[in-house]
Design a protein around this motif. Structure first.
Motif, short mmCIF file in Angstrom:
data_model
loop_
_atom_site.label_atom_id
_atom_site.label_comp_id
_atom_site.label_asym_id
_atom_site.label_seq_id
_atom_site.Cartn_x
_atom_site.Cartn_y
_atom_site.Cartn_z
N THR A 30 0.96 7.16 -6.27
CA THR A 30 -0.18 8.07 -6.37
C THR A 30 0.25 9.49 -6.01
O THR A 30 -0.16 10.46 -6.65
CB THR A 30 -1.32 7.59 -5.43
OG1 THR A 30 -1.64 6.24 -5.76
CG2 THR A 30 -2.57 8.43 -5.60
N GLY A 31 1.12 9.59 -5.01
CA GLY A 31 1.63 10.90 -4.61
C GLY A 31 2.42 11.56 -5.72
O GLY A 31 2.30 12.78 -5.95
N ALA A 32 3.22 10.78 -6.43
CA ALA A 32 4.01 11.32 -7.55
C ALA A 32 3.08 11.83 -8.65
O ALA A 32 3.32 12.90 -9.23
CB ALA A 32 4.96 10.24 -8.09
N LEU A 33 2.02 11.06 -8.93
CA LEU A 33 1.05 11.50 -9.94
C LEU A 33 0.31 12.74 -9.45
O LEU A 33 0.05 13.67 -10.23
CB LEU A 33 0.05 10.37 -10.24
CG LEU A 33 0.63 9.13 -10.93
CD1 LEU A 33 -0.42 8.03 -10.99
CD2 LEU A 33 1.14 9.46 -12.33
N ALA A 37 6.29 5.21 -14.79
CA ALA A 37 6.78 4.41 -13.66
C ALA A 37 5.72 4.30 -12.57
O ALA A 37 5.51 3.22 -11.99
CB ALA A 37 8.06 5.04 -13.11
N SER A 38 5.03 5.41 -12.30
CA SER A 38 4.01 5.41 -11.24
C SER A 38 2.85 4.50 -11.61
O SER A 38 2.37 3.71 -10.78
CB SER A 38 3.51 6.83 -10.99
OG SER A 38 4.58 7.65 -10.55
N LEU A 39 2.38 4.60 -12.85
CA LEU A 39 1.26 3.76 -13.29
C LEU A 39 1.66 2.29 -13.31
O LEU A 39 0.86 1.42 -12.96
CB LEU A 39 0.77 4.20 -14.67
CG LEU A 39 0.04 5.55 -14.70
CD1 LEU A 39 -0.17 6.00 -16.14
CD2 LEU A 39 -1.29 5.47 -13.96
N MET A 52 0.84 -1.21 0.00
CA MET A 52 0.00 0.00 0.00
C MET A 52 0.87 1.26 0.00
O MET A 52 0.52 2.26 -0.62
CB MET A 52 -0.94 0.02 1.21
CG MET A 52 -2.27 -0.64 0.96
SD MET A 52 -3.24 0.20 -0.34
CE MET A 52 -3.76 -1.20 -1.30
N LYS A 53 2.02 1.19 0.68
CA LYS A 53 2.93 2.35 0.67
C LYS A 53 3.46 2.59 -0.74
O LYS A 53 3.65 3.74 -1.15
CB LYS A 53 4.08 2.13 1.65
CG LYS A 53 3.64 2.37 3.09
CD LYS A 53 4.81 2.55 4.04
CE LYS A 53 4.32 3.07 5.37
NZ LYS A 53 4.92 2.41 6.51
N LYS A 54 3.71 1.50 -1.48
CA LYS A 54 4.18 1.65 -2.86
C LYS A 54 3.11 2.35 -3.70
O LYS A 54 3.40 3.26 -4.48
CB LYS A 54 4.49 0.28 -3.48
CG LYS A 54 5.88 -0.23 -3.15
CD LYS A 54 6.10 -1.62 -3.67
CE LYS A 54 6.48 -1.64 -5.14
NZ LYS A 54 6.95 -2.98 -5.55
N ILE A 55 1.86 1.90 -3.53
CA ILE A 55 0.77 2.53 -4.28
C ILE A 55 0.63 3.99 -3.85
O ILE A 55 0.47 4.89 -4.68
CB ILE A 55 -0.56 1.75 -4.08
CG1 ILE A 55 -0.47 0.41 -4.81
CG2 ILE A 55 -1.75 2.57 -4.59
CD1 ILE A 55 -1.70 -0.46 -4.70
N GLY A 56 0.74 4.23 -2.55
CA GLY A 56 0.64 5.60 -2.04
C GLY A 56 1.72 6.50 -2.61
O GLY A 56 1.47 7.64 -2.99
N GLY A 57 2.94 5.98 -2.68
CA GLY A 57 4.04 6.76 -3.23
C GLY A 57 3.83 7.09 -4.70
O GLY A 57 4.05 8.22 -5.14
#
Length: 125
Positions: free
Chosen positions: A20-23, A40-42, A13-18
């Motif tokens: 999402t934060g970048a986007l 990279a984020s997607l 979840m932290k990876k997804i959060g990171g």
């Protein structure tokens, strides 16, 4: 993925959060549009969402951090994660080309996050 531990779930979840934060930073104009960061984020969101349901093992059903509704609605839970992954893959295939595009993509992805969190996330005080 070590068999669906609490720590593995949090790490994912932290990876997804990171990602999402970048986007989000691009969507808000805090960071300039960068196709590589968007890609990279997607990619992170697509791959992580796909792996996420595997971190829930019914043998862990005593984990107080896991909403018991997940065990009762495992197919729906998996479907929600799959939709997030698929929507991220769709965005990858038609990469958002600018700040507005990233914002629209985030609305779609955020809707997936919200739907699953509303149904299954345990609210912490």
């Amino acid at each position: 993925a070590d068999g669906g531990t609490h720590d593995a779930r949090i790490a994912l979840m932290k990876k997804i959060g990171g990602a999402t934060g970048a986007l989000g930073a691009i969507a808000k104009g805090e960071k300039p549009y960068d196709a590589e960061i968007v890609k990279a984020s997607l990619t992170t969101i697509a791959e992580t969402a796909k792996a996420f349901p595997d971190q829930f093992n019914p043998k862990d059903s005593t984990d107080a951090e896991v909403n018991p509704k997940i065990w009762d609605n495992l197919d729906d839970f998996k479907a929600k994660a799959a939709k997030l992954s698929t929507d991220a893959e769709t965005a990858l295939a038609q990469l958002p080309a600018d700040q507005a595009g990233v914002g629209n993509t985030l609305k779609t992805l955020g809707g997936n996050c919200g739907a699953c969190h509303q149904a299954y996330r345990i609210k912490k005080d």
